[in-house]
Structures are given as C-alpha cells and as structure tokens.
Design a protein around this motif. Structure first.
Motif, PDB file in Angstrom:
ATOM      1  N   ARG A  22       0.449  -1.270  -0.301  1.00  0.00           N
ATOM      2  CA  ARG A  22       0.026   0.205   0.152  1.00  0.00           C
ATOM      3  C   ARG A  22       1.087   1.464  -0.292  1.00  0.00           C
ATOM      4  NH1 ARG A  22      -4.837   0.315   4.183  1.00  0.00           N
ATOM      5  NH2 ARG A  22      -5.263   1.784   2.645  1.00  0.00           N
ATOM      6  N   GLU A  24       2.875   2.875  -2.262  1.00  0.00           N
ATOM      7  CA  GLU A  24       2.688   3.944  -3.373  1.00  0.00           C
ATOM      8  C   GLU A  24       1.028   4.813  -3.271  1.00  0.00           C
ATOM      9  OE1 GLU A  24       4.821   4.252  -6.081  1.00  0.00           O
ATOM     10  OE2 GLU A  24       5.945   3.305  -4.941  1.00  0.00           O
ATOM     11  N   GLU A  25       0.261   3.080  -2.288  1.00  0.00           N
ATOM     12  CA  GLU A  25      -1.427   3.910  -2.509  1.00  0.00           C
ATOM     13  C   GLU A  25      -1.545   5.714  -1.356  1.00  0.00           C
ATOM     14  OE1 GLU A  25      -5.676   3.132  -1.047  1.00  0.00           O
ATOM     15  OE2 GLU A  25      -4.081   1.437  -1.714  1.00  0.00           O
TER      16      GLU A  25
END
Length: 357
Positions: A22, A24-25
């Motif tokens: 997660r 990069e999110e």
C-alpha cells in the motif's frame, strides 16, 4: 531533497510488506492533497505517519492494548540493556582502594583512633561473598543468592577504647575531611530499637550515626555505633564512585535496546496473530520481568531519600537483579517461547475442493 523522498523516508515507519502492498497508494494520496510548492511534510503529517507506521508494525488491529504491551516490553528490555552496558562501563573505574589508601584516609579523618589490624580490601570492583565472581558460582548467583553480588570496598573498624566522645569524633572528622578536599554530607542518625512494649525506654536505645563524604572518585562511609551494643564504636568503608562513562553508555544502550525490542515485539506480534496462548505467554513474561523491578525501585528510592548517596546504587539493583534473577530467567523462557512460535512457519488453510454432485 524532494517532497516525494521525504514522504518515502517517513513511510519507513511502516513494515516492509505493508509498504510493498500500500506504500504507493499512500504516497499518491499524500501528494494529491499537498498544495503546490510544498517542499517538506508538515509536522502533523510526519507525526501521523510515524504513529500510524509504529501502530501498524504491532499488527493485531482489533486489540486496544497491544500498544501498552509493546511499550512495557520496550521499556523493560531497554532497562535490561542499559544495565548490561552500565556494568561494562564500570570497567573504566579505578580498582577499589587498597590498604595503604584506606589507612591514610582513616588517619586523616580519625586522628588518635587506632585502626584494627584486620582491614578488608576488595579483590575486584564487584565481588560475590567478597571474592571475584567465578563461572562455577552461576547457580547460586542466578538462583536465589544474587543479593551477595555487590560493589567491593575497603573496610575497617576502630580498635581499643574510645579516645574521644562520638560527638567530638564526628566533629573532628567533618572538619579534617573538608580541609583535605572532601565533600562532606550532612550526617544522619537513627535510633536502633532493641526492645518493644510499653516498658521500653527509648532514651536508652543505641543511636547509629552515618557520615558520608566524597572526594574525586572515592566515597567514604563512616558508621558510629554504640559500643555497648556493637563492640566497636566506629566502622569505615571506602569504595569507588560510579565512573563518568556509565551514564552516557547506559543511556545510549538503553535507547537502542528499547527500539530494537519494539521492532522485535512488532514482528513477533504480526507473526503470532491468531495463535492461541501467545497473549498469555507475553503477560507472564512481562509479569516476571516487572515483578522484581517495581518493589526494588520503590525500596531503593526510599533508601536514597533516607540518607546521602553521592554514588547511586547500580542500575541492575533498581531492577531487582541479580537478587531476584530467577524471575528474570522465567521471563526469558517465556520470551524465548514466544519468539520460537513466531519463527515457526504458519500453516496456510488448504483450499476446499467442491466436487459436482
């Protein structure tokens, strides 16, 4: 440094697997909400990311107390690490006073008083029954007799009749020690009750007076006793004060040990999530580790407040070690078991195959 790199650095607070899934999110969301021209994260963003990352490292999202367990574990492990480092830093100390140094100090403080021939000197900085600890003594040292492990000292007592009153002897010692460059602390006195009940005359009870002084790295402790009760009216000890290296070395080691314990706790917590018995093992581990530390700290705090201490008792004694090392070993066994469970491979549920009827 760009804003992206600064955000990525803060995201290191999260576990690696979480960042892969997660990271990069989260980074994209942070960049989308950041105003144009911002060069660095705000303090609030930094705190939120670090706090969230540390909480994520602990796993167990449904638990409300996992953070408390992590703090208790990190704190006690940091104190244990600091104690080991403090003992290592004690090796920078000079050897304990020898007979010549002790005799000279005694003659300076108590002129006219005859020193008994049996002056006791310490063969090491720390002794076990007045002998250097040996590997063969581990059984007694760790299993119930660790209270005999203590700092060595040169000790002796006055012999023969008292050449002056205790008041005069104390006054002379204070004056001569100060003149010789010692820092003399206020003497403390205590009435030693040798009887109980309504018929006990407290005015006739022996009084013990303690005089403490320090010069450089040497601490002097003189105890004035009632010769009617103790035979000798004056006993004296001299020992080295805590070396200057102990505090910074113990502090750095304690911080490093606490951080490492937090990270290991988080890893083990995530690995053992859903496994029965682990919370009970962890609770028993912390009970055995904290149980000696709390009463020992309370006792030593009262002891330090009751009389002068130019050199504090070593850190490990505040944790009840090695006097109550059996509890430490039981806690160590519990912690080792938890880590072994965390290292064991997890069994993944087998897929269920549905056969058409």
């Amino acid at each position: 440094m760009s804003l992206i790199r600064r955000y990525r650095r803060l995201l290191l607070a999260y576990p690696r697997a979480y960042r892969r899934e997660r990271g990069e999110e989260i980074l994209g969301l942070l960049l989308d909400t950041a105003p144009a021209g911002r060069a660095r994260p705000t303090p609030r963003e930094a705190i939120d990311l670090i706090r969230g990352g540390l909480r994520c490292r602990l796993g167990r999202p449904a638990s409300r107390t996992v953070g408390v367990w992590a703090v208790l574990t990190a704190l006690i492990c940091g104190l244990f690490t600091a104690s080991v480092a403090a003992r290592a830093a004690w090796e920078t100390s000079r050897p304990q006073p020898d007979r010549a140094e002790f005799t000279t100090t005694f003659a300076t403080a108590f002129p006219g008083h005859r020193l008994a021939a049996d002056v006791q000197t310490a063969p090491a900085l720390f002794v076990y029954y007045n002998h250097p600890p040996r590997l063969a003594q581990w059984h007694g040292l760790l299993l119930g007799d660790g209270g005999e492990y203590q700092e060595g000292a040169a000790a002796g007592s006055a012999a023969g009749p008292m050449p002056a009153t205790p008041e005069r002897t104390l006054e002379t010692a204070v004056r001569r020690l100060r003149a010789d460059g010692w820092r003399v602390y206020e003497p403390t006195s205590e009435v030693l009750r040798t009887c109980d009940g309504t018929g006990c005359d407290t005015a006739d009870q022996p009084v013990q007076t303690v005089l403490v002084a320090r010069r450089g790295d040497t601490v002097l402790r003189a105890t004035f006793d009632d010769p009617r009760s103790f035979g000798s009216y004056l006993s004296v000890e001299a020992q080295r004060a805590t070396p200057p290296a102990v505090l910074p070395v113990a502090t750095l080691a304690g911080l490093a040990g606490g951080v490492l314990a937090w990270l290991v706790f988080g890893w083990a917590s995530r690995r053992t999530q859903g496994r029965r018995g682990v919370p009970l093992l962890l609770g028993l581990t912390l009970f055995f580790w904290w149980m000696p530390a709390l009463p020992a700290t309370a006792s030593l705090a009262g002891h330090h407040l009751a009389e002068p201490h130019p050199s504090w008792h070593p850190l490990w004694e505040w944790l009840g070690q090695p006097a109550l090392s059996l509890a430490f070993l039981l806690g160590l066994a519990g912690a080792t078991t938890v880590l072994a469970i965390a290292l064991a491979p997890r069994r993944e549920p087998r897929p269920v195959t549905v056969t058409p009827g």
